[in-house]
Structure formats: structure tokens, C-alpha cells
Design a protein around this motif. Sequence first.
Motif, PDB file in Angstrom:
ATOM      1  N   ALA A 147       0.830  -1.136   0.068  1.00 58.25           N
ATOM      2  CA  ALA A 147       0.028   0.030  -0.098  1.00 58.25           C
ATOM      3  C   ALA A 147       0.782   1.366   0.084  1.00 58.25           C
ATOM      4  O   ALA A 147       1.982   1.532   0.679  1.00 58.25           O
ATOM      5  CB  ALA A 147      -1.071   0.034   1.083  1.00 58.25           C
ATOM      6  N   THR A 148       0.281   2.322  -0.564  1.00 57.68           N
ATOM      7  CA  THR A 148       0.870   3.689  -0.431  1.00 57.68           C
ATOM      8  C   THR A 148      -0.053   4.578   0.317  1.00 57.68           C
ATOM      9  O   THR A 148      -1.238   4.066   0.523  1.00 57.68           O
ATOM     10  CB  THR A 148       1.108   4.187  -1.961  1.00 57.68           C
ATOM     11  OG1 THR A 148      -0.416   4.209  -2.682  1.00 57.68           O
ATOM     12  CG2 THR A 148       1.990   3.275  -2.797  1.00 57.68           C
ATOM     13  N   PRO A 149       0.134   5.773   0.765  1.00 53.83           N
ATOM     14  CA  PRO A 149      -0.781   6.564   1.240  1.00 53.83           C
ATOM     15  C   PRO A 149      -2.101   6.708   0.935  1.00 53.83           C
ATOM     16  O   PRO A 149      -3.039   6.722   1.354  1.00 53.83           O
ATOM     17  CB  PRO A 149      -0.049   7.668   1.613  1.00 53.83           C
ATOM     18  CG  PRO A 149       1.385   7.579   1.339  1.00 53.83           C
ATOM     19  CD  PRO A 149       1.431   6.594   0.244  1.00 53.83           C
ATOM     20  N   ALA A 150      -2.258   6.521  -0.708  1.00 52.92           N
ATOM     21  CA  ALA A 150      -3.522   6.678  -1.137  1.00 52.92           C
ATOM     22  C   ALA A 150      -4.226   5.374  -1.814  1.00 52.92           C
ATOM     23  O   ALA A 150      -5.243   5.415  -2.049  1.00 52.92           O
ATOM     24  CB  ALA A 150      -3.718   7.823  -2.123  1.00 52.92           C
ATOM     25  N   SER A 151      -3.282   4.421  -2.116  1.00 55.05           N
ATOM     26  CA  SER A 151      -3.634   3.259  -2.809  1.00 55.05           C
ATOM     27  C   SER A 151      -3.364   1.897  -2.374  1.00 55.05           C
ATOM     28  O   SER A 151      -2.099   2.091  -1.711  1.00 55.05           O
ATOM     29  CB  SER A 151      -3.571   3.591  -4.248  1.00 55.05           C
ATOM     30  OG  SER A 151      -3.861   4.758  -4.769  1.00 55.05           O
ATOM     31  N   CYS A 152      -3.623   0.780  -2.775  1.00 51.25           N
ATOM     32  CA  CYS A 152      -3.217  -0.453  -2.515  1.00 51.25           C
ATOM     33  C   CYS A 152      -2.651  -1.165  -3.969  1.00 51.25           C
ATOM     34  O   CYS A 152      -3.498  -0.929  -4.938  1.00 51.25           O
ATOM     35  CB  CYS A 152      -4.395  -1.420  -1.891  1.00 51.25           C
ATOM     36  SG  CYS A 152      -4.764  -0.932  -0.373  1.00 51.25           S
TER      37      CYS A 152
END
Length: 644
Positions: free
Chosen positions: A625-630
Motif C-alpha cells: 500500500a501507498t498512502p492513497a492506494s493498494c
Amino acid sequence: MSQRVLVFLTGLLLLTALGSYVYYRRTVARVPVDPWALVPDDAVLVTVTRDHPTLVRHLKETQLWDNLTAVRYFQQMEDNLALADSLTGGRNVVLRFLGRKRVLTSLHVTSPGRFDILFQVPIGSVREYRQVRSLVEGLSRDPRFLVTTRDYLDEVLTEVRPRSGGEGVTMLNYRNHLLISANPVLVEAVARRLENLDAPTVAAEFQSTDYFQLRDVDATLLLNQRRLPQLMNVFFRQELGTEIAAVASLARNEMTQLKLAGNKVVLNGFANPETARDALHQRLVGQPAQRLRMAEVLPLRTALVVHLGLGPAAVLRGSRPPLTLTDSLAPAVQPLLDSLTTQLSQEVALCYLATASARARPGKLAVAYTANPGKVGLLLGQLRRAVDASPAFGRVGPYQLHQTGVPELPQLLLGSLFKGFGPQPVVAQVGNYVAFGDDEPALRQWLTDIAAGEVWSRSPTQVAFLQDTQPLARLSVMLDTRNCWNLLLRGLQEERRAGLLRNESLFKRFPQIAMQWVPAANEREAGAQYFTQFVLRHPAVGPAVARPQNPNGTGSVLDFKLPLSSSPELVTVAGAKLPGVLVQDTARVLHYVTPDNVVAWSDSLPGPVVGPIYRLPGGTGVLLATPASCFSTTAAGRCSPTSP
């Protein structure tokens, strides 16, 4: 006959049968079968694979898997594997069945225009035997297939054929060794081989060689170089067979180990010298191996180089060839030719240049080193005057090119390997090298590239390639697959060109190829062998550069071109003792480093990786995961957005 005698004979018969069975189980069945004894003698190439899950993983990490699955032959194999999975009601049944078995795959030329493959798979338990039997029974119940059996030399052959037509497979089970081929002729050849199992095998000269005792060996390959021209004739036009046979006559057979790592495929091993008369080995035996110093005169447009390291070049010519000149000129010309040959030494090469079209004839050069270029220039001038050649010359930058006036002059100087230069070869000198071209445009191309500095010695890519090769060798064959593409299309038989075009991505995956043979220090002793090395290399253009970890060259450290912004995350890899590593750099690019310390793939992300990384079921990838997406990653290195 009385009842007592009948009972006695019946008991004697049962006792004999029981004794035969016990003898078979304790004496015959317990003696292991040499799998090499089941390989027909006409095999050109035999590969042995062992750890198949790891082999598949390495193929994926070197990005060869996607290229192989695009080849029609491997697509057919993939379809057959899918069929086996559907009939057995499992997944990856065949791959799990192969596991760590030693599987032999041999390639045979079965007709002037065809080759076929024979597979040999050992059956290690009753459970595995039942799996094979269940698969055959499933095929016999499938209305799309016809399963039949027939006897051949007291062996039972099982044939599976599609009812709609086309090729099927023929199988033979000999003492729990399953032989499979799409061509029944090969399985019949195995049955004939069973009648004389004590005969020498195709690997008889390598009985004490087992590369699987070494670490990181993906496969072993046995090559019968005596049959290599026969295989090449399946693909290439017949007129090229003489040149291929001449180069292949250095050794008669060889066995190598194969390693897949990062941007390279490396094969190392040993070869037995050719003993036939007039073989290349017989001319070069005792000659010192040499370095490839002519990188300063090999242009970047080079497609193929056949480089020979030796002492005096006269050993290549052998006995003096007959002159094709008029009798009145022959007495004056022959001493000049002998003097010219005497001045050539250390390294000679046959070089083909790239062309813009498959219809264009490639430029052909013969390049040789001379320690006395001034003396060679004087002798060439005397030769031109002796044959009354034109004194006119052309100029390319600081270099001159002249007509030689002697047909097939390279062959007269360097032997039959350098024939095919036509009635009017031209010559030029660059430093300590003299080059003969089959026509003036080819030699002009060569001189133009040298004058512009577009040569191997000034190319970091080519220098890195040469550093991966053996420094000293007797014979080196080097190809640039991108430059020799049109050369191959021109040399292939018409019906084979479509296949090459379909497999272009696979062929160009490793544009730099080197095949080398290094003589033994004591090669005149009995049993002396060549050390051989084949390297298939893709120029390293990735995000990291490997350098030696220790002063002796063992181990490697990766230096990334951009600073890393994340700590390494370990990723469990199926079939590997060590885990892989995921790291991210300051450009937010995610890199996967394999257990072999090679960057297998890289892909960009919209932000930094946060939180833990989870492995997906089945080992097909990871979830991150990134801060906004998986994102989920695949084995091929694709980061795809996914819903949380």
C-alpha cells in the motif's frame, strides 16, 4: 500322466515362476537404469534439468519466461500441461510431478528438414505410477483423443492421438523411466537401444561429470558438435553448411552447466577435441591461446565475428593450395604469398557486417594481425605489380584501400575457412591490422567506422561484454543478434523465416552472445579437454550496478543509481532458501531483488510504501500500500492498483 506327476510339474512351474520373480526384484529391478543409456545415439543436444520450480523462477527473474511462452512450441506444451491439470483435477500437476527429478530432453534430426524432441521422466513411486496411469485412462475416456497400444521389439508403446487429426504423443515405460515424444520414431529408437544397453552412451566420455553437485546449476547440456552441422542444415541454406562444419570441427562433443542470473545466461564446461583428419583442432593443436586485441578495429556494425587465437597464421593454411593464376605468373607470385602469410600471426578473424535489408549481401572481412605492417604493405605492393593490378587506390579518412588482383587471396593466405571472397578482393591496413574485403563497399564501411571511432574498444557496452568473456581463447564466436538479424533472415531456409520472425523477441532478448573454446595447458596429453564458455548477455541498463564484494571477486554488492528511501522488506520465494527483497528509491520506484542478488524488475508507484507487505496466496505476488492506494505485484513485476 499320473495325477502325482501332474501335481509335481505344476508345483515345479510355480516354483520357477516365483524364483524368476524374486530374481527380477532382487537382481534386475534393483540395478538402477542409466538414463543416458536410453538416449538414442543420434542426439544432437541433450539437456538435463533437476529443480524445476527453481528453474521456472529463474526463467521469470531473467525475463525469459514471457519470451518462451510466446514461442509456438512452448505454447503447445503449455496447452498440454493445462489439459493434464484438467484431467487430473489439480493445478500445476505436471510441475509438481517433475519436482526435483532429473529429466532428460534430447533433440534429434529425424529428417532433412525436421527435428524432434524426446523426453525422459523417471517415475519414483507407486503413487506417481498411478498418476501416470490415471492420466492415460482419463485421455482414453475423453472423446477428443484416441489411445492405443502396440508392441515393438517386445516393448509396449502407448500412443495418444487427437481424433481431429494432428500430432499426438507416443510413450514407453521402461523400468519406471517414461519416454515421451511426438515422433514415434524416437520412441522406437529407444526400444532398439534397449537391446544393447551395454553399448557406449552419448555421454560416455563424461561419465564422471556431475555439475549438479555444484551450487546454482539450473541445467546441464550435452552437445554433439559432430552432428551440429546436420541440425544447422535444418534451418540454414545448404551452401552455409561448409562454413559451419569447419568452425564446429574444433571439438567433437562437450558438456556444460547452465546458470541463469540477472542479465546473463552462462554455460561453462569442457569439450573433447575433434580427432578427424583436416579438422580445425588438428591444425591448431599446440598453438597458444590469444587475447582478442582487435576490438579497436571491430566496428559497432559487426554482426558476427569468428576469432582465432594462434601463433603463426600459416598453420591455418596447411599444405600450400594450388594457384589459380596463369603458369607464367605463378613462379613470381607464390613466394610473395608465402612471405605475406609469414607476416600474419597471433589473431585472425572472419567478420560479417550488418545490412539494412535481408536482400542485401552482408559485407565480409578477413582481419589479421601483423607485427610488421610496413613489411606487409611492401609485399602487397609487390603482389599488385606481379599480377598487373591497377595502381589506383581509394581513400577513407587517413586510410587507403587497394585492389589485390588475386582471386580468393584470403583463402590462399589463411586457408579454406576464409574462402568466398570472390575474384576481386580489396585490402586495407589500419595500424597493425590488415583487412581483406570481398568487395570495396564492405571495406569502405569498415574504414568509415574506424575513422569515426565507432569501434568496440570505445563502446562501454561492448567493453563490458568482453569483460564477461574468457581473456584467452583459441576460438571465439561472437554475435550481435540485433546486427545479424538481416544476416540470419538471408541465411535461413525460406520456410524457417516465418518462425524466426514470430520469435523475434526471444532471439533479441540477449543481443550479445559469445562462444569460446580455451585449450588445456597440456593439450597434447591423453584426455586433455577444451574449457568452453557460452555467454548470452543483455546489456545492464537497470537501476543498479553489481560490483565484487570481496577482493577475490566472490560475492556481489548492488549499487543503486538513486538513493534508497525505504528499508528492505523480505519476501519469501517459493523453492528458494533465501528470501527476495523489495526496496524503493527516492524516485518512488519499487525494485525487486532476487535471492541471487539481481534486480529482476522495477515499477513506479505514486507514493512511498507504507505499512507491512503481504504475500498473496500461491506465491504469485505481494500486496502493498501507498498512502492513497493498494497495489498487487505479479511475478513479472507489474504493480496493479487493487481495491482495499
